[in-house]
Design a protein around this motif. Sequence first.
Motif, PDB file in Angstrom:
ATOM      1  N   TYR A   1      12.028   1.198   9.056  1.00 23.96           N
ATOM      2  CA  TYR A   1      11.662   2.505   8.493  1.00 23.96           C
ATOM      3  C   TYR A   1      12.892   3.138   7.866  1.00 23.96           C
ATOM      4  CZ  TYR A   1       8.375   1.527  12.290  1.00 23.96           C
ATOM      5  OH  TYR A   1       7.510   0.903  13.152  1.00 23.96           O
TER       6      TYR A   1
ATOM      7  N   LYS B   1       0.808  -1.223   0.000  1.00 23.70           N
ATOM      8  CA  LYS B   1       0.000   0.000   0.000  1.00 23.70           C
ATOM      9  C   LYS B   1       0.843   1.276   0.000  1.00 23.70           C
ATOM     10  CE  LYS B   1      -3.719  -2.234   2.632  1.00 23.70           C
ATOM     11  NZ  LYS B   1      -4.491  -2.209   3.893  1.00 23.70           N
TER      12      LYS B   1
ATOM     13  N   GLU C   1      -0.655   4.222   1.053  1.00 19.98           N
ATOM     14  CA  GLU C   1      -1.119   4.863   2.284  1.00 19.98           C
ATOM     15  C   GLU C   1      -1.293   3.800   3.364  1.00 19.98           C
ATOM     16  OE1 GLU C   1      -4.579   7.207   1.592  1.00 19.98           O
ATOM     17  OE2 GLU C   1      -3.654   8.394  -0.008  1.00 19.98           O
ATOM     18  N   HIS C   2      -0.825   4.107   4.547  1.00 20.80           N
ATOM     19  CA  HIS C   2      -0.853   3.127   5.633  1.00 20.80           C
ATOM     20  C   HIS C   2      -0.796   3.866   6.967  1.00 20.80           C
ATOM     21  CE1 HIS C   2       3.430   3.944   6.145  1.00 20.80           C
ATOM     22  NE2 HIS C   2       3.545   3.834   4.821  1.00 20.80           N
ATOM     23  N   ASN C   3      -0.767   3.117   8.061  1.00 23.97           N
ATOM     24  CA  ASN C   3      -0.754   3.708   9.401  1.00 23.97           C
ATOM     25  C   ASN C   3       0.566   3.516  10.138  1.00 23.97           C
ATOM     26  OD1 ASN C   3      -3.493   4.585   9.254  1.00 23.97           O
ATOM     27  ND2 ASN C   3      -4.184   2.496   9.713  1.00 23.97           N
ATOM     28  N   TYR C   4       1.601   3.114   9.433  1.00 21.44           N
ATOM     29  CA  TYR C   4       2.906   2.963  10.076  1.00 21.44           C
ATOM     30  C   TYR C   4       3.476   4.350  10.400  1.00 21.44           C
ATOM     31  CZ  TYR C   4       2.570  -1.857   8.489  1.00 21.44           C
ATOM     32  OH  TYR C   4       2.150  -3.141   8.272  1.00 21.44           O
ATOM     33  N   PRO C   5       4.362   4.452  11.385  1.00 21.22           N
ATOM     34  CA  PRO C   5       4.847   5.772  11.822  1.00 21.22           C
ATOM     35  C   PRO C   5       5.683   6.525  10.792  1.00 21.22           C
ATOM     36  CG  PRO C   5       5.995   4.010  12.987  1.00 21.22           C
ATOM     37  CD  PRO C   5       4.860   3.374  12.257  1.00 21.22           C
TER      38      PRO C   5
ATOM     39  N   THR D   1       8.193   2.388   4.806  1.00 22.78           N
ATOM     40  CA  THR D   1       8.209   1.261   5.742  1.00 22.78           C
ATOM     41  C   THR D   1       8.474  -0.048   5.003  1.00 22.78           C
ATOM     42  OG1 THR D   1       6.718   2.331   7.324  1.00 22.78           O
ATOM     43  CG2 THR D   1       6.792  -0.067   7.369  1.00 22.78           C
TER      44      THR D   1
ATOM     45  N   SER E   1       6.564   6.955   6.446  1.00 20.16           N
ATOM     46  CA  SER E   1       6.041   6.645   5.118  1.00 20.16           C
ATOM     47  C   SER E   1       6.774   5.467   4.486  1.00 20.16           C
ATOM     48  CB  SER E   1       6.152   7.873   4.208  1.00 20.16           C
ATOM     49  OG  SER E   1       5.786   7.551   2.873  1.00 20.16           O
TER      50      SER E   1
ATOM     51  N   LYS F   1      10.781  -0.879  14.496  1.00 15.66           N
ATOM     52  CA  LYS F   1       9.791  -0.879  15.576  1.00 15.66           C
ATOM     53  C   LYS F   1      10.493  -1.257  16.879  1.00 15.66           C
ATOM     54  CE  LYS F   1       5.208  -2.674  16.735  1.00 15.66           C
ATOM     55  NZ  LYS F   1       4.098  -3.568  16.307  1.00 15.66           N
TER      56      LYS F   1
END
Length: 225
Positions: free
Chosen positions: A209, A181, A183-187, A191, A189, A219
């Motif tokens: 990251y 993806k 767009e995602h929710n990882y801290p 990743t 961009s 992480k």
Amino acid sequence: MKNKEEGINRRHFLQLSAILGAGAAGIGSLCAGCGQSKAFAAAPAIPAETKPCEQLISPTEKIPITTSVFELFKVGPGPSSSHTIAPMRAANDFMKAVSALDSSRLADVQAIEVRLFGSLSATGKGHGTDRAILAGILGQQPETCSPEFLDSLLKAGDSPFPVNIGGKTIQVSDKTIIFDKLEHNYPFSNTIIMRLLGGQGVVLEKEYYSVGGGFIQWKGWTEPQ
């Protein structure tokens, strides 16, 4: 061994030359209040009581530098350190973590899976992110990985390459890398999720990251003392 050390010294010499050259060229623009150079010969003098450096930094303030010049000026494959050097470093770190696993956990390993997110997914193919990661899995280091080796991965297409894990050989190829993806929710961009897979599921997973300039975090990462 001597040739290898000389090669490393030459790289460091070139890095330092670039740094010192840039500093010599731009020294006049650093702080006019700290002593004018020829670069400021035509500029009006700045009164001593209004030195810019005194306005910005107090005499007692300490600003530690935690990054070495060899980290700032990296040797490695391009065209983007965020898309090539950092992913290769992540792959190196992941394989180091894999090698540290207990043999009982490695008995049933079957594959490695890598998922790219954000701009690594959007432009990683063009930047060679997939090749950089494969090279890292195969033991290549950013400082010594040759362009010819990366080109050989490109020419290989989907052809597999063997990797020894815990005495067992598994195959990695272009299909190992999954462009996921945007767009995602990882801290961060950029990743990278790297997984070692076995017959019963995920044996090891690490979340990396690419934070810019070829640097990586993961992480649970904490800044070194």
